[in-house]
Design a protein around this motif. Structure first.
Motif, PDB file in Angstrom:
ATOM      1  N   ARG A  73       0.617  -1.506  -0.217  1.00  0.00           N
ATOM      2  CA  ARG A  73       0.031   0.296  -0.022  1.00  0.00           C
ATOM      3  C   ARG A  73       0.564   1.446  -0.155  1.00  0.00           C
ATOM      4  N   ARG A  74       1.801   1.198   0.708  1.00  0.00           N
ATOM      5  CA  ARG A  74       2.497   2.140   0.419  1.00  0.00           C
ATOM      6  C   ARG A  74       3.946   1.719   1.895  1.00  0.00           C
ATOM      7  N   GLY A  75       5.390   3.122   1.308  1.00  0.00           N
ATOM      8  CA  GLY A  75       6.470   2.659   1.844  1.00  0.00           C
ATOM      9  C   GLY A  75       7.187   4.130   2.233  1.00  0.00           C
ATOM     10  N   LYS A  76       7.978   4.360   3.540  1.00  0.00           N
ATOM     11  CA  LYS A  76       8.784   5.142   3.758  1.00  0.00           C
ATOM     12  C   LYS A  76       9.997   5.162   4.756  1.00  0.00           C
ATOM     13  N   GLY A  77      11.099   5.453   4.018  1.00  0.00           N
ATOM     14  CA  GLY A  77      12.329   5.032   4.915  1.00  0.00           C
ATOM     15  C   GLY A  77      13.173   3.617   4.283  1.00  0.00           C
ATOM     16  N   SER A  78      12.540   2.695   5.507  1.00  0.00           N
ATOM     17  CA  SER A  78      13.214   1.590   5.107  1.00  0.00           C
ATOM     18  C   SER A  78      11.748   0.328   5.666  1.00  0.00           C
ATOM     19  N   MET A  79      10.717   0.719   5.931  1.00  0.00           N
ATOM     20  CA  MET A  79       9.564   0.226   6.061  1.00  0.00           C
ATOM     21  C   MET A  79       8.363   0.483   5.641  1.00  0.00           C
ATOM     22  N   ILE A  80       7.582  -1.273   5.036  1.00  0.00           N
ATOM     23  CA  ILE A  80       6.348  -1.283   3.825  1.00  0.00           C
ATOM     24  C   ILE A  80       5.226  -1.577   4.702  1.00  0.00           C
ATOM     25  N   GLU A  81       4.413  -0.836   4.418  1.00  0.00           N
ATOM     26  CA  GLU A  81       2.541  -1.428   4.697  1.00  0.00           C
ATOM     27  C   GLU A  81       1.792  -2.313   3.050  1.00  0.00           C
ATOM     28  N   ASP A  82       1.309  -2.910   3.584  1.00  0.00           N
ATOM     29  CA  ASP A  82       0.510  -4.018   2.920  1.00  0.00           C
ATOM     30  C   ASP A  82      -1.284  -3.233   2.984  1.00  0.00           C
ATOM     31  N   LEU A  83      -2.129  -3.867   1.829  1.00  0.00           N
ATOM     32  CA  LEU A  83      -3.325  -3.885   1.839  1.00  0.00           C
ATOM     33  C   LEU A  83      -3.932  -3.557   3.448  1.00  0.00           C
ATOM     34  N   ASP A  84      -3.637  -4.393   4.501  1.00  0.00           N
ATOM     35  CA  ASP A  84      -3.887  -4.739   5.422  1.00  0.00           C
ATOM     36  C   ASP A  84      -4.021  -4.799   6.508  1.00  0.00           C
ATOM     37  N   GLY A  85      -2.781  -3.503   6.413  1.00  0.00           N
ATOM     38  CA  GLY A  85      -1.850  -2.502   8.063  1.00  0.00           C
ATOM     39  C   GLY A  85      -0.448  -3.798   8.416  1.00  0.00           C
ATOM     40  N   ASN A  86      -0.629  -4.969   7.509  1.00  0.00           N
ATOM     41  CA  ASN A  86       0.658  -5.480   8.322  1.00  0.00           C
ATOM     42  C   ASN A  86       2.168  -4.652   7.696  1.00  0.00           C
ATOM     43  N   ARG A  87       2.903  -4.561   8.629  1.00  0.00           N
ATOM     44  CA  ARG A  87       4.505  -3.347   8.271  1.00  0.00           C
ATOM     45  C   ARG A  87       5.003  -3.901   8.421  1.00  0.00           C
ATOM     46  N   PHE A  88       6.089  -4.265   7.974  1.00  0.00           N
ATOM     47  CA  PHE A  88       6.812  -4.671   7.331  1.00  0.00           C
ATOM     48  C   PHE A  88       8.605  -3.999   7.354  1.00  0.00           C
ATOM     49  N   LEU A  89       9.902  -4.658   7.676  1.00  0.00           N
ATOM     50  CA  LEU A  89      10.713  -3.707   7.778  1.00  0.00           C
ATOM     51  C   LEU A  89      11.668  -4.542   6.128  1.00  0.00           C
ATOM     52  N   ASP A  90      11.528  -3.360   5.227  1.00  0.00           N
ATOM     53  CA  ASP A  90      11.900  -3.711   3.688  1.00  0.00           C
ATOM     54  C   ASP A  90      14.468  -4.209   4.689  1.00  0.00           C
ATOM     55  N   PHE A  91      14.202  -5.232   3.337  1.00  0.00           N
ATOM     56  CA  PHE A  91      15.266  -5.647   3.154  1.00  0.00           C
ATOM     57  C   PHE A  91      15.877  -5.620   1.749  1.00  0.00           C
ATOM     58  N   THR A  92      14.860  -5.451   1.260  1.00  0.00           N
ATOM     59  CA  THR A  92      14.434  -5.901  -0.825  1.00  0.00           C
ATOM     60  C   THR A  92      15.086  -4.074  -1.163  1.00  0.00           C
ATOM     61  N   ALA A  93      14.794  -3.296  -0.827  1.00  0.00           N
ATOM     62  CA  ALA A  93      14.894  -2.531  -1.293  1.00  0.00           C
ATOM     63  C   ALA A  93      14.447  -2.390  -2.665  1.00  0.00           C
ATOM     64  N   GLY A  94      13.131  -2.957  -3.097  1.00  0.00           N
ATOM     65  CA  GLY A  94      12.306  -2.555  -4.716  1.00  0.00           C
ATOM     66  C   GLY A  94      13.661  -3.318  -5.846  1.00  0.00           C
ATOM     67  N   ILE A  95      14.269  -4.254  -5.055  1.00  0.00           N
ATOM     68  CA  ILE A  95      15.232  -4.888  -5.556  1.00  0.00           C
ATOM     69  C   ILE A  95      16.991  -3.971  -5.827  1.00  0.00           C
TER      70      ILE A  95
END
Length: 434
Positions: free
Chosen positions: A44-66
Motif C-alpha cells: 500500500r505504501r512505504g516510508k524509509g525502510s518500512m513497507i505497509e500492505d493493504l491489510d495494515g501489516n508492517r514490514f521491515l524492508d531489506f529488499t529496497a525494491g531489488i
C-alpha cells in the motif's frame, strides 16, 4: 500514531490478509505469468525502510525494491524534487531536444565516475537498456565482433543482456537463437579468461569484457582482490573495453559510490540504473569521451533521461553523497557482523559475504546448496515482518535502503534469526499461501 518509517514490523493476522487476497485474485487474471513473485505481498505504501500492505501489516524492508530505493521509500527530498519538476515539465525527449535536469545529471555522473579522463553519458530507462547500449557502443567503437562475460552473471532480460547473462537456465530457455559471438569465462578466474583468448576468442576480435564488480543475481559473489585489476590490465594489453555493470552495485550500495572503487579500477564504460533515481525508472552508461564516439542517430531513447527521473536522481545523489554512502558502510559492518554471529549458531549458514549493504548469506545442507531451505527461510521471515529476496543457487540477499538505521539492523537480525530457528519446526516441504 507512530510514523511508518519509525515503526516496528507488525503482523496483524495470517498472511496474506483479506484485502491482499482480493488483489492477488485480480492479479492472477490479468498479469503475465512470467513475473517472479517471491511471496504474496501487496504493498500500500512505504516510508524509509518500512513497507505497509493493504491489510495494515508492517514490514521491515531489506529488499529496497531489488536494490532500487537507495534513499529509502518516498524520501521527502526526492518526493519534493519529483513534485517540483512534474509541475514544470514531464517530458520532452532528451535525444531530440534539451532540458537542464538531464544536462545537470550528466555533468554530475561524468564527474563522479572513476577515472580522470573526460566522460560522456547516455541515458536509458533500465539496467537492461544500459547494458544493451554498452554492448552496441563497444562493438561500434572497436569494430570487433566478440564480447566476453562470466558464468553466473546477470545483465538483464532483453536479447543482448540475456545473451551476456549466465545465471539460470530459465532466463534463456525457449528464447534461442541468442546474440552471437558472446563467450563466458568463470567469474573470479583470470586464467579462464586467458584460456578463452588462447582458444576460441582471439583478443584482437574481442570488443569488450562485461563484468559485475560483485555478482548480484549470481549470489552476491565478491571476487578475489586481483580479479578486477587483472581484467583492467588484460584489457589494456589487448585494446579491449572493460564494461563495468554497476546496475546493482552502484550509487553507494557497497559503501562507495561505485563498487569498482574498492579495487581502484575504472571502466571504459559503466552501466547504471536501480538506485540512481530512488525508484523512478532511469539508467545510464557513463563512458570515456573518446569511447562514446558514435554519430548522431546511431542510438537514442524516447524516454531515457526523462526530466522528472533526472530530478529524482539529482536529489538522490545529493543524499547519497552527503550521508547515505557512509551509512551503507557503517550499517553494513553491523549487519554483516550480526549475520556472522548467527552463522555460529546455525550450521545451515555456509558463508556471509558482501560489502556495505550488499550482503549475501549462503544456505547449505551437508555441504551442498539448499535452495528449498533458503526459500523456506525467506518465507518464514516474511511471515515475521522482514522482507528478503533470494539470489544465486541458495543465497539470501540483504540489500536494504541505504537509510537503514542501527535499530533497524538489530530488528532485522532478530527477525532473521527467528526465521532460521523456525526451520527446525517447519515441515521440510511447504506451500506458500497465495
Amino acid at each position: 500514531m507512530i510514523a511508518l518509517h519509525r515503526d516496528d514490523p507488525q503482523i496483524l493476522g495470517p498472511l496474506p490478509g483479506p484485502r491482499a487476497r482480493e488483489w492477488l485474485a485480480r492479479d492472477d487474471q490479468v498479469m503475465s505469468p512470467s513475473y517472479t513473485r517471491t511471496y504474496p505481498l501487496v504493498v500500500r505504501r512505504g516510508k524509509g525502510s518500512m513497507i505497509e500492505d493493504l491489510d495494515g501489516n508492517r514490514f521491515l524492508d531489506f529488499t529496497a525494491g531489488i536494490a532500487v530505493t537507495a534513499t529509502g521509500h518516498c524520501h521527502p527530498a526526492v518526493v519534493e524534487a519529483i513534485r517540483t519538476q512534474a509541475g514544470r515539465l514531464l517530458h520532452m525527449s532528451g535525444t531530440d531536444f534539451y532540458y537542464t535536469p538531464q544536462i545537470k545529471l550528466a555533468e554530475r555522473l561524468a564527474k563522479l565516475a572513476p577515472g580522470a579522463e573526460p566522460k560522456r553519458v547516455f541515458f536509458t530507462n533500465s539496467g537492461a537498456e544500459s547494458v544493451e547500449a554498452a554492448l552496441k557502443l563497444s562493438r561500434r567503437h572497436t569494430g570487433r565482433p566478440r564480447v566476453m562475460a562470466f558464468t553466473h552473471a546477470f545483465h538483464g532480460r532483453t536479447y543482448g543482456a540475456m545473451s551476456l547473462s549466465a545465471s539460470k537456465p530459465m532466463q534463456r530457455r525457449g528464447f534461442s537463437p541468442l546474440v552471437p559471438e558472446i563467450h563466458h569465462a568463470r567469474y573470479g578466474d583470470l586464467e579462464s579468461v586467458r584460456a578463452l583468448l588462447r582458444t576460441v576468442c582471439p583478443a584482437d576480435e574481442l570488443a569488450a569484457i562485461f563484468v559485475e564488480p560483485i555478482q548480484g543475481e549470481g549470489g552476491y559473489l565478491v571476487p578475489q582482490a586481483d580479479f578486477l585489476p587483472g581484467l583492467r590490465t588484460l584489457c589494456d594489453e589487448h585494446g579491449i573495453l572493460l564494461v563495468l555493470d554497476e546496475v546493482q552495485t552502484g550509487i553507494g550500495r557497497t559503501g562507495k559510490m561505485f563498487a569498482s572503487e574498492h579495487w581502484n579500477v575504472a571502466g571504459d564504460i559503466v552501466c547504471l540504473a536501480k538506485g540512481l533515481a530512488s525508484g523512478l525508472p532511469l539508467g545510464a552508461i557513463v563512458a570515456k569521451a573518446d569511447v562514446m564516439d558514435w554519430p548522431s542517430g546511431s542510438h537514442a531513447s524516447t524516454f531515457g533521461g526523462n526530466p522528472v527521473a533526472c530530478a529524482a536522481a539529482l536529489a538522490t545523489l545529493d543524499l547519497v553523497e552527503r550521508k547515505y554512502q557512509a551509512n551503507a558502510e557503517r550499517q553494513g559492518e553491523l549487519l554483516r557482523a550480526g549475520l556472522e554471529e548467527l552463522a555460529t549458531q546455525h550450521p545451515m549458514i555456509r558463508e556471509v559475504r558482501g560489502l556495505g549493504l550488499m550482503i549475501g548469506v549462503e544456505i547449505q545442507t551437508n555441504g551442498a546448496p539448499d535452495p528449498e531451505l533458503r526459500d523456506r527461510i525467506v518465507d518464514l521471515a516474511f511471515h515475521r515482518g522482514l522482507l528478503l529476496l533470494p539470489c544465486g543457487p541458495s543465497t539470501v540477499r540483504f540489500c536494504p535502503p541505504l537509510c537503514l538505521s542501527r535499530r533497524q539492523v538489530e530488528i532485522g537480525l532478530g527477525l532473521f534469526g527467528a526465521a532460521l530457528s523456525a526451520t527446525d519446526s517447519t515441515p521440510r516441504s511447504f506451500t506458500r499461501q497465495i
